[in-house]
Design an enzyme around this catalytic site. Structure first.
Site, PDB file in Angstrom:
ATOM      1  NE  ARG A  57      10.710  11.764  11.470  1.00 38.13           N
ATOM      2  CZ  ARG A  57      11.861  12.439  11.598  1.00 38.13           C
ATOM      3  NH1 ARG A  57      12.727  12.494  10.596  1.00 38.13           N
ATOM      4  NH2 ARG A  57      12.138  13.056  12.720  1.00 38.13           N
ATOM      5  CE1 TYR A 110      -8.501   3.622  -4.812  1.00 39.65           C
ATOM      6  CE2 TYR A 110      -6.601   4.969  -4.274  1.00 39.65           C
ATOM      7  CZ  TYR A 110      -7.733   4.278  -3.884  1.00 39.65           C
ATOM      8  OH  TYR A 110      -8.080   4.245  -2.561  1.00 39.65           O
ATOM      9  CG  ASP A 183      -0.482   2.866  -9.066  1.00 40.11           C
ATOM     10  OD1 ASP A 183      -0.219   1.673  -8.792  1.00 40.11           O
ATOM     11  OD2 ASP A 183      -1.262   3.561  -8.398  1.00 40.11           O
ATOM     12  CE  LYS A 208      -5.560  -1.857  -2.586  1.00 39.17           C
ATOM     13  NZ  LYS A 208      -4.940  -0.580  -2.377  1.00 39.17           N
TER      14      LYS A 208
HETATM   15  C1  LIG Z   1      -3.967   1.473  -8.178  1.00 38.06           C
HETATM   16  C2  LIG Z   1      -3.890   2.014  -6.789  1.00 38.06           C
HETATM   17  N1  LIG Z   1      -2.938   2.917  -6.479  1.00 38.06           N
HETATM   18  C3  LIG Z   1      -2.835   3.442  -5.236  1.00 38.06           C
HETATM   19  C4  LIG Z   1      -3.700   3.091  -4.232  1.00 38.06           C
HETATM   20  C5  LIG Z   1      -3.581   3.734  -2.873  1.00 38.06           C
HETATM   21  O1  LIG Z   1      -2.976   2.869  -1.987  1.00 38.06           O
HETATM   22  P1  LIG Z   1      -3.282   2.830  -0.390  1.00 38.06           P
HETATM   23  O2  LIG Z   1      -4.716   2.485  -0.234  1.00 38.06           O
HETATM   24  O3  LIG Z   1      -2.332   1.787   0.106  1.00 38.06           O
HETATM   25  O4  LIG Z   1      -2.967   4.191   0.123  1.00 38.06           O
HETATM   26  C6  LIG Z   1      -4.693   2.143  -4.494  1.00 38.06           C
HETATM   27  C7  LIG Z   1      -5.648   1.748  -3.438  1.00 38.06           C
HETATM   28  O5  LIG Z   1      -6.656   1.117  -3.683  1.00 38.06           O
HETATM   29  C8  LIG Z   1      -4.796   1.591  -5.803  1.00 38.06           C
HETATM   30  O6  LIG Z   1      -5.749   0.703  -6.127  1.00 38.06           O
END
Ligand SMILES: Cc1ncc(COP(=O)(O)O)c(C=O)c1O
Length: 391
Positions: A57, A110, A183, A208
């Site tokens: 961990r 998001y 982000d 992604k």
């Molecule tokens: C811009 C963005 N940030 C964060 C996330 C969250 O990531 P995760 O689905 O890997 O938890 C997503 C998921 O679609 C996203 O599109």
């Protein structure tokens, strides 16, 4: 850090993507980080840790290799891998905020990020205000002096592809004693490196573009400052939302081709934007590479290219948007983005269903494309078929 690694940190992006964070295994010469499927490590006497490894961990060598390359690509002090993008986000909020604190978030964040702030962090006393990332004054106005600890942006945003000026927003956040968090999921570090523009922390859903093959869920944080890195190190271990070594391996394998994949995503997206612009079934094409996009000038300054994500609005309202999503054959109808395969989705009913009825609701006639790296002529023919059928 070894002399060779110091040299690699100064190399070009693709060299870093392939070589940073790991040197061939000293015992076997393995050029790829092995999957260390172990939860614990033999100690040479009590507290005699080999290479600092004690329990997986806290740290695992497969994860360490991934964290090293992520830091090198974002040009940060330290990288951290998590079990998902949302796990990374939650860990950062818990590291930097306490009950009574406040965060500014994008007014088109998001949906899952919005849900995290609205339904989870708020219940623990961390409040949020949405503001348009493209409007520096609106972000400044949303800050509550003394209470706001984070200005949190996405750029480009998901799914409306709005652009935030990272340099300007870093100045606004810092003037108020807050940190700027970016982000960087949509751009990926290949197209944009927020830490070099003044941001304090970068967040990724590595699910992604970074992973890039739609075969693993993961998240990452990269920070610029050593103190913040130490606090995140503590919270990453104390909270424990870490990826296992198999997931870390898969994500790391994807990272190596990030540059070549991103260039093909961008090439294909540019051809599709050209095709959609002026198509009789299209009311609006949203892509930061278009001169008429309100964030075009800022995007041109801070991004290498404009990415593989395109949103568009159709002339036939929600019914047509849903029909287009259901008619494509090469574009797979599905959530997520950033993989080698093209995806199509209806944000209002799918990825952003969690913001329906809130001020973050997205238009019903909106379709989002994650343009993959297939043969572009096949993608164009697929869209043409889906847009003209029943028109
Ligand atoms: C811009 C963005 N940030 C964060 C996330 C969250 O990531 P995760 O689905 O890997 O938890 C997503 C998921 O679609 C996203 O599109």
């Amino acid at each position: 850090m070894s002399e060779q690694q110091q040299h690699i940190t100064k190399s070009g992006f693709e060299t870093r993507a392939i070589h940073a964070g790991y040197e061939p295994d000293p015992t076997t010469g393995a050029v790829i980080p092995p999957i260390y499927a172990t939860s614990t490590y033999k100690q040479d006497g009590v507290g005699g840790l080999r290479g600092g490894y004690e329990y997986s961990r806290s740290a695992n060598p497969t994860r360490t290799a991934l964290e090293g390359v992520l830091a090198a690509l974002e040009e940060g002090e330290k990288g951290f891998a998590f079990a998902s993008g949302l796990a990374a986000e939650d860990t950062l909020v818990r590291t930097t905020c306490r009950p009574g604190d406040h965060v500014v978030i994008p007014d088109d964040a998001y949906g899952g990020t919005y849900r995290l702030f609205d339904k989870v962090e708020q219940a623990w006393g961390v409040e949020h205000s949405p503001a348009a990332v493209s409007d520096v004054d609106a972000v400044r106005a949303a800050i509550q002096p003394g209470r706001t600890k984070l200005v949190w942006i996405e750029t480009p945003t998901n799914p409306l592809l709005n652009i935030g000026d990272i340099e300007a927003l870093a100045a606004v956040a810092h003037d108020a004693g807050a940190l700027l968090v970016v982000d960087n999921t949509f751009a990926s570090p290949y197209l944009q490196q927020p830490l070099t523009l003044g941001a304090d922390a970068v967040v990724h859903s590595t699910t992604k573009y970074v992973g890039g093959h739609s075969d693993v869920v993961g998240g990452a944080l990269v920070v610029r400052d050593l103190d913040l890195a130490e606090q995140v190190t503590f919270h990453q271990n104390a909270i424990g939302a870490v990826p296992g070594p198999f997931d870390a391996f898969l994500t790391h394998r994807g990272v190596k081709t990030l540059g070549v994949r991103m260039d093909r995503h961008c090439d294909n997206a540019e051809r599709i934007v050209e095709f959609l612009t002026g198509h009789p079934s299209i009311a609006q094409v949203i892509y930061p590479g278009l001169e008429e996009h309100p964030g075009h000038a800022v995007a041109s300054r801070q991004m290498k290219r404009y990415g593989g994500m395109i949103s568009f609005r159709v002339t036939g309202g929600e019914a047509q948007a849903l029909a287009v999503c259901e008619r494509t054959e090469v574009f797979t109808l599905g959530e997520s983005l950033g993989g080698v395969e093209s995806l199509i989705e209806h944000p209002g009913r799918m990825t952003h269903a969690s913001v329906a009825g809130t001020e973050l609701e997205v238009p019903a006639d909106l379709v989002r494309l994650s343009v993959g790296i297939e043969t572009v002529e096949d993608l164009l023919a697929d869209l043409e078929r889906a847009l003209s059928a029943g028109a």
